[in-house]
Scaffold this active site. Structure first.
Site, short mmCIF file in Angstrom:
data_model
loop_
_atom_site.label_atom_id
_atom_site.label_comp_id
_atom_site.label_asym_id
_atom_site.label_seq_id
_atom_site.Cartn_x
_atom_site.Cartn_y
_atom_site.Cartn_z
N GLY A 224 0.77 -1.34 -0.04
CA GLY A 224 0.09 -0.09 -0.05
C GLY A 224 0.64 1.03 0.03
O GLY A 224 0.09 2.46 -0.06
N GLU A 258 4.46 -6.35 2.03
CA GLU A 258 4.10 -6.85 0.66
C GLU A 258 3.87 -5.61 -0.28
O GLU A 258 3.04 -5.24 -0.82
CB GLU A 258 2.85 -7.61 0.82
CG GLU A 258 2.70 -8.55 1.78
CD GLU A 258 1.23 -9.13 2.04
OE1 GLU A 258 0.26 -8.46 1.58
OE2 GLU A 258 0.85 -10.23 2.57
N PRO A 259 4.96 -4.80 -0.54
CA PRO A 259 4.83 -3.73 -1.54
C PRO A 259 4.72 -4.13 -2.78
O PRO A 259 5.36 -5.39 -3.30
CB PRO A 259 6.26 -3.21 -1.32
CG PRO A 259 7.09 -4.10 -0.97
CD PRO A 259 6.40 -5.06 -0.21
N ARG A 297 -5.46 2.41 -16.05
CA ARG A 297 -5.63 3.25 -14.98
C ARG A 297 -6.48 4.30 -15.14
O ARG A 297 -7.33 4.73 -14.09
CB ARG A 297 -4.26 3.24 -14.01
CG ARG A 297 -3.82 2.01 -13.52
CD ARG A 297 -2.34 2.29 -12.81
NE ARG A 297 -2.93 2.50 -11.30
CZ ARG A 297 -2.67 3.78 -11.09
NH1 ARG A 297 -2.24 4.96 -12.08
NH2 ARG A 297 -3.19 4.37 -10.07
N TYR A 301 -9.54 4.61 -12.70
CA TYR A 301 -9.53 4.97 -11.56
C TYR A 301 -9.43 6.91 -11.50
O TYR A 301 -9.25 7.50 -10.64
CB TYR A 301 -8.29 4.55 -10.51
CG TYR A 301 -7.98 3.39 -10.38
CD1 TYR A 301 -8.93 2.33 -9.85
CD2 TYR A 301 -7.09 2.66 -10.86
CE1 TYR A 301 -8.76 1.21 -9.49
CE2 TYR A 301 -6.56 1.37 -10.59
CZ TYR A 301 -7.47 0.49 -9.77
OH TYR A 301 -7.25 -0.60 -9.69
N CYS A 326 -12.93 1.99 -29.09
CA CYS A 326 -14.36 2.76 -29.25
C CYS A 326 -15.06 2.72 -27.90
O CYS A 326 -16.07 2.10 -27.54
CB CYS A 326 -15.10 1.62 -29.97
SG CYS A 326 -14.34 1.34 -31.66
N GLU A 327 -14.41 3.90 -26.91
CA GLU A 327 -14.79 4.25 -25.83
C GLU A 327 -14.40 5.52 -25.36
O GLU A 327 -13.27 5.88 -25.59
CB GLU A 327 -14.50 3.07 -24.62
CG GLU A 327 -14.56 1.88 -24.77
CD GLU A 327 -15.72 1.38 -23.98
OE1 GLU A 327 -16.40 1.86 -23.25
OE2 GLU A 327 -16.07 0.03 -24.29
N TYR A 355 0.56 -2.11 -12.14
CA TYR A 355 -1.00 -2.13 -12.46
C TYR A 355 -1.21 -1.61 -13.71
O TYR A 355 -2.25 -1.08 -14.39
CB TYR A 355 -2.05 -1.51 -11.49
CG TYR A 355 -1.49 -2.04 -10.10
CD1 TYR A 355 -2.12 -3.16 -9.63
CD2 TYR A 355 -1.01 -1.34 -9.32
CE1 TYR A 355 -1.84 -3.61 -8.47
CE2 TYR A 355 -0.71 -1.76 -7.81
CZ TYR A 355 -1.01 -3.20 -7.47
OH TYR A 355 -1.03 -3.69 -6.31
C1 LIG Z 1 -2.59 -5.54 -3.98
C2 LIG Z 1 -1.91 -6.35 -2.60
C3 LIG Z 1 -0.85 -5.66 -2.23
C4 LIG Z 1 0.11 -4.69 -2.85
O1 LIG Z 1 -0.53 -3.22 -3.05
P1 LIG Z 1 0.42 -2.06 -3.42
O2 LIG Z 1 -0.59 -0.90 -3.12
O3 LIG Z 1 0.66 -2.23 -4.99
O4 LIG Z 1 1.56 -1.99 -2.54
C5 LIG Z 1 -0.33 -6.28 -1.14
N1 LIG Z 1 -0.92 -7.19 -0.26
C6 LIG Z 1 -1.91 -7.56 -0.65
C7 LIG Z 1 -2.93 -8.51 0.13
C8 LIG Z 1 -2.68 -7.06 -1.94
O5 LIG Z 1 -3.94 -7.41 -2.44
#
Ligand SMILES: *Cc1c(COP(=O)(O)O)cnc(C)c1O
Length: 399
Positions: A224, A258-259, A297, A301, A326-327, A355
């Site tokens: 995140g 988990e980046p 993206r 978003y 075509c959008e 992404y």
């Molecule tokens: C998508 C996701 C991430 C990575 O998110 P980022 O915003 O790209 O860092 C990490 N853990 C889980 C469980 C996710 O679903």
């Protein structure tokens, strides 16, 4: 970066990744956590190209996967099973079975029902499933609603009381080994506060569980971390790590992070060439050869991506950068200032490493773009441009 030469050599539309940049991002985060044992598990969904995963694996990274397909990618790219985590709200029986057979580090569970499925499957295999439970700490990450995941209104994880109950069940189960705890509150987060709040709530639960003789080894803070797309202020990895480590005093846990976006987002560029300029009743459009099927993206978003015109000269006027799909939602940028372009001019769309390709599709029967890695000044193809035959093969076989 020699964008013009890359566009010439590999054609457009094209994704280009700066592997040295990925290394710097990885090292910055790893160093930030050096006060404690840590494991960085790259979130494969951000960019799942095998060469990208392999590059990170060689730096020591593990992987966070959200499907068995991603687990297999990680294994194929050389990530050892003991560094692989499997997350996600809806794992199928087959996926659970395969993950257990691969001997991955742990499955992140997101519901009580899922825990029972995993228990049943592990029992039938004669295995003990290492698990972690995803806690939904009900923290607002202050990001786009589609990428906010840590509120009770979102589908992810279980609340604190349920988590506690699940851990007690798992502790007494012969087929489950509760080894970790997990949260992931959202994506593109640019403030420290939500991370601190979530880590605090979850670390208190870990202390609580410890008092019940449930000793967890892994404290997984999810991903995140936001990146700079435009003018936003982002979090420095060192401050991020300190805020989290401060909540872990007295706990003997390995930190797992988990980046996804943080590691690859700003190390990727999408190259597209100008096809035509046109004006509709005075409104200026630059039509390019890339489209929303390549990079969704902005459409999905309303995400901002900086657009750079190589060798642009002359007076700038407002323009929309649009693709051939075509959008009306098929755009990369709206009302940006750009000099007049010529046929074949190259536009570089920045911050496209996360992404981007992974969310691409064949919409309008457009083949997926090629992907190129640049490392130590050398470029190499890491995914061949998808051709028409490949696109239709699975249908042609049924014709
Ligand atoms: C998508 C996701 C991430 C990575 O998110 P980022 O915003 O790209 O860092 C990490 N853990 C889980 C469980 C996710 O679903």
């Amino acid at each position: 970066m020699q964008f013009e030469a890359l566009a010439q050599q590999y054609k457009t539309p094209l994704y280009v990744y700066d592997f040295d940049g990925i290394t710097s991002q990885y090292e910055a985060l790893k160093n930030a956590f050096k006060a404690r044992k840590s494991l960085i598990c790259y979130a494969v969904k951000a960019n799942s190209n095998l060469s990208v995963i392999r590059h990170l694996a060689q730096l020591g990274s593990g992987c966070d996967c959200v499907s068995i397909g991603e687990v297999k990618r990680a294994l194929k790219a050389g990530v050892p099973p003991y560094k692989i985590i499997f997350s996600g709200v809806g794992k199928r029986d087959e996926e659970i079975k395969e993950a257990l057979e691969c001997g991955i580090l742990m499955l992140n569970l997101e519901s009580e029902a899922e825990m029972y499925r995993v228990e049943t499957i592990a029992t039938s295999l004669g295995e003990v499933a290492r698990i972690s439970i995803r806690v939904n700490p009900n923290i607002d990450p202050k990001t786009h609603p589609y990428i906010s995941t840590g509120l009770h209104e979102n589908k992810f994880g279980v609340d604190l009381d349920t988590a506690k109950r699940l851990y007690i069940h798992a502790k007494h189960s012969a087929a489950l080994d509760p080894v970790g705890i997990h949260f992931h509150i959202g994506s593109q987060i640019t403030e420290l506060e939500p991370f601190y709040e979530a880590a605090k709530v979850v670390s208190d639960l870990v202390r609580n569980l410890k008092a019940l003789d449930i000793e967890l080894k892994f404290f997984d803070v999810g991903g995140g971390l936001g990146i700079k797309y435009s003018e936003e202020e982002t979090i420095n990895p060192y401050n991020y790590a300190q805020v989290i480590l401060n909540t872990l005093k007295g706990l003997d846990v390995t930190l797992v992070c988990e980046p996804g976006r943080f590691l690859v987002g700003n190390c990727g560029y999408f190259l597209t060439r100008v096809l035509y300029e046109k004006t509709n009743a005075g409104k200026r459009f630059v039509v390019v050869d890339g489209a929303m099927n390549d990079l969704i993206r902005p459409s999905l978003y309303q995400a901002y991506h900086h657009v750079e015109l190589l060798d642009g000269k002359g007076e700038e006027t407002p323009a929309d950068i649009v693709g051939p799909v075509c959008e009306s939602g098929d755009f990369f940028a709206k009302n940006i200032m750009l000099p007049l372009t010529q046929h074949n001019d190259v536009l570089v769309i920045h911050s496209a490493g996360a992404y981007g390709f992974t969310m691409s599709s064949n919409y309008n029967t457009r083949g997926r773009a090629a992907e190129v890695a640049v490392e130590a000044g050398q470029s190499r193809l890491i995914r061949v441009r998808e051709d028409f035959e490949t696109m239709i093969a699975l249908e042609e076989a049924c014709l």
